[in-house]
Write a protein that holds these residues in place. Sequence first.
Motif, PDB file in Angstrom:
ATOM      1  N   ILE A  94     -19.510   3.391  10.108  1.00 36.33           N
ATOM      2  CA  ILE A  94     -18.292   2.658  10.423  1.00 36.33           C
ATOM      3  C   ILE A  94     -17.372   2.767   9.213  1.00 36.33           C
ATOM      4  O   ILE A  94     -17.760   2.451   8.095  1.00 36.33           O
ATOM      5  N   ARG A  95     -16.201   3.248   9.456  1.00 42.59           N
ATOM      6  CA  ARG A  95     -15.239   3.407   8.372  1.00 42.59           C
ATOM      7  C   ARG A  95     -14.236   2.269   8.422  1.00 42.59           C
ATOM      8  O   ARG A  95     -13.720   1.947   9.479  1.00 42.59           O
ATOM      9  N   ILE A  96     -14.014   1.701   7.287  1.00 46.82           N
ATOM     10  CA  ILE A  96     -13.064   0.597   7.188  1.00 46.82           C
ATOM     11  C   ILE A  96     -11.842   1.120   6.448  1.00 46.82           C
ATOM     12  O   ILE A  96     -11.928   1.537   5.298  1.00 46.82           O
ATOM     13  N   SER A  97     -10.716   1.114   7.130  1.00 44.83           N
ATOM     14  CA  SER A  97      -9.506   1.633   6.497  1.00 44.83           C
ATOM     15  C   SER A  97      -8.902   0.574   5.578  1.00 44.83           C
ATOM     16  O   SER A  97      -9.188  -0.610   5.686  1.00 44.83           O
ATOM     17  N   PHE A  98      -8.073   1.029   4.677  1.00 43.00           N
ATOM     18  CA  PHE A  98      -7.422   0.134   3.727  1.00 43.00           C
ATOM     19  C   PHE A  98      -6.302  -0.636   4.411  1.00 43.00           C
ATOM     20  O   PHE A  98      -5.550  -0.075   5.199  1.00 43.00           O
ATOM     21  N   SER A  99      -6.180  -1.882   4.054  1.00 50.96           N
ATOM     22  CA  SER A  99      -5.049  -2.668   4.542  1.00 50.96           C
ATOM     23  C   SER A  99      -3.792  -2.225   3.791  1.00 50.96           C
ATOM     24  O   SER A  99      -3.878  -1.528   2.772  1.00 50.96           O
ATOM     25  N   ILE A 100      -2.651  -2.636   4.273  1.00 43.79           N
ATOM     26  CA  ILE A 100      -1.386  -2.305   3.592  1.00 43.79           C
ATOM     27  C   ILE A 100      -1.408  -2.854   2.169  1.00 43.79           C
ATOM     28  O   ILE A 100      -1.012  -2.170   1.215  1.00 43.79           O
ATOM     29  N   GLU A 101      -1.905  -4.075   2.001  1.00 38.81           N
ATOM     30  CA  GLU A 101      -1.962  -4.690   0.671  1.00 38.81           C
ATOM     31  C   GLU A 101      -2.889  -3.901  -0.254  1.00 38.81           C
ATOM     32  O   GLU A 101      -2.579  -3.695  -1.431  1.00 38.81           O
ATOM     33  N   GLU A 102      -4.026  -3.444   0.287  1.00 36.91           N
ATOM     34  CA  GLU A 102      -4.946  -2.641  -0.522  1.00 36.91           C
ATOM     35  C   GLU A 102      -4.311  -1.311  -0.899  1.00 36.91           C
ATOM     36  O   GLU A 102      -4.432  -0.860  -2.044  1.00 36.91           O
ATOM     37  N   GLN A 103      -3.619  -0.687   0.049  1.00 37.52           N
ATOM     38  CA  GLN A 103      -2.949   0.581  -0.251  1.00 37.52           C
ATOM     39  C   GLN A 103      -1.923   0.395  -1.367  1.00 37.52           C
ATOM     40  O   GLN A 103      -1.826   1.216  -2.279  1.00 37.52           O
ATOM     41  N   GLU A 104      -1.161  -0.680  -1.279  1.00 32.25           N
ATOM     42  CA  GLU A 104      -0.161  -0.955  -2.314  1.00 32.25           C
ATOM     43  C   GLU A 104      -0.817  -1.176  -3.664  1.00 32.25           C
ATOM     44  O   GLU A 104      -0.345  -0.672  -4.691  1.00 32.25           O
ATOM     45  N   ALA A 105      -1.924  -1.931  -3.695  1.00 31.95           N
ATOM     46  CA  ALA A 105      -2.636  -2.190  -4.951  1.00 31.95           C
ATOM     47  C   ALA A 105      -3.221  -0.893  -5.523  1.00 31.95           C
ATOM     48  O   ALA A 105      -3.146  -0.648  -6.738  1.00 31.95           O
ATOM     49  N   ILE A 106      -3.785  -0.060  -4.660  1.00 31.67           N
ATOM     50  CA  ILE A 106      -4.353   1.219  -5.095  1.00 31.67           C
ATOM     51  C   ILE A 106      -3.263   2.102  -5.693  1.00 31.67           C
ATOM     52  O   ILE A 106      -3.415   2.648  -6.791  1.00 31.67           O
ATOM     53  N   LEU A 107      -2.154   2.241  -4.975  1.00 30.48           N
ATOM     54  CA  LEU A 107      -1.059   3.085  -5.472  1.00 30.48           C
ATOM     55  C   LEU A 107      -0.504   2.575  -6.794  1.00 30.48           C
ATOM     56  O   LEU A 107      -0.263   3.351  -7.717  1.00 30.48           O
ATOM     57  N   LYS A 108      -0.323   1.269  -6.905  1.00 26.49           N
ATOM     58  CA  LYS A 108       0.211   0.694  -8.143  1.00 26.49           C
ATOM     59  C   LYS A 108      -0.737   0.980  -9.313  1.00 26.49           C
ATOM     60  O   LYS A 108      -0.299   1.398 -10.391  1.00 26.49           O
ATOM     61  N   HIS A 109      -2.018   0.764  -9.088  1.00 24.71           N
ATOM     62  CA  HIS A 109      -3.016   0.971 -10.146  1.00 24.71           C
ATOM     63  C   HIS A 109      -3.064   2.440 -10.578  1.00 24.71           C
ATOM     64  O   HIS A 109      -3.064   2.753 -11.764  1.00 24.71           O
ATOM     65  N   ILE A 110      -3.097   3.345  -9.605  1.00 30.45           N
ATOM     66  CA  ILE A 110      -3.179   4.768  -9.932  1.00 30.45           C
ATOM     67  C   ILE A 110      -1.896   5.240 -10.602  1.00 30.45           C
ATOM     68  O   ILE A 110      -1.935   6.011 -11.562  1.00 30.45           O
TER      69      ILE A 110
END
Length: 186
Positions: free
Chosen positions: A79-95
């Motif tokens: 089962i794959r759990i996709s990233f929420s919009i908030e998680e995507q934003e946090a990931i992009l900001k961090h990277i």
Amino acid sequence: ASEIKSLFKNHILPKFGRSQISNITVSELQPFFNKIPKSRKKELVFTYFNACLQKAEDLEYIKKNPIKLIVRDKKIKSIRISFSIEEQEAILKHIKQNNFEFYKLILFYLATGVRRTEALSLTSDDFDGQIVHIRGTKTDNADRFIKITQELKDLVFKQGPIFNYLSDYVTKKFKEYLSDLKISGT
């Protein structure tokens, strides 16, 4: 090719390297495959070893490919759990704060949905205006054309290869960033 060599060297040859191909039996193969934990590696070992034994059968070195009689594990889809919009934003900001070139790659993945190797194989020749030619990796007919925003094109476009990363590095580095953020998902 190096992945195939590695699978043979580390899995198949230690057990069967001294055996004559005509002497390999189901009773040897079944416990061999049972001992390998369920994983992509197990599937690859099976696939490549089967291809070798099938070729031996086709060339009449053996009468029957013994792998055909192996009882295989049932594939269990994870089962794959996709990233929420908030998680995507946090990931992009961090990277973005840590590695701007890697940020451009991850942003490209999120914006286009392409597979890891599809993005890594892009060159400037794959761009025509705001259309990107994605050379599919799953089947011969998997090529597709994706419209991207001008902003994304301006961000990632350069002459020659677009993203200069090896696929294993991308996976490892992305997992490190997720670990930093304590986020899981795909």
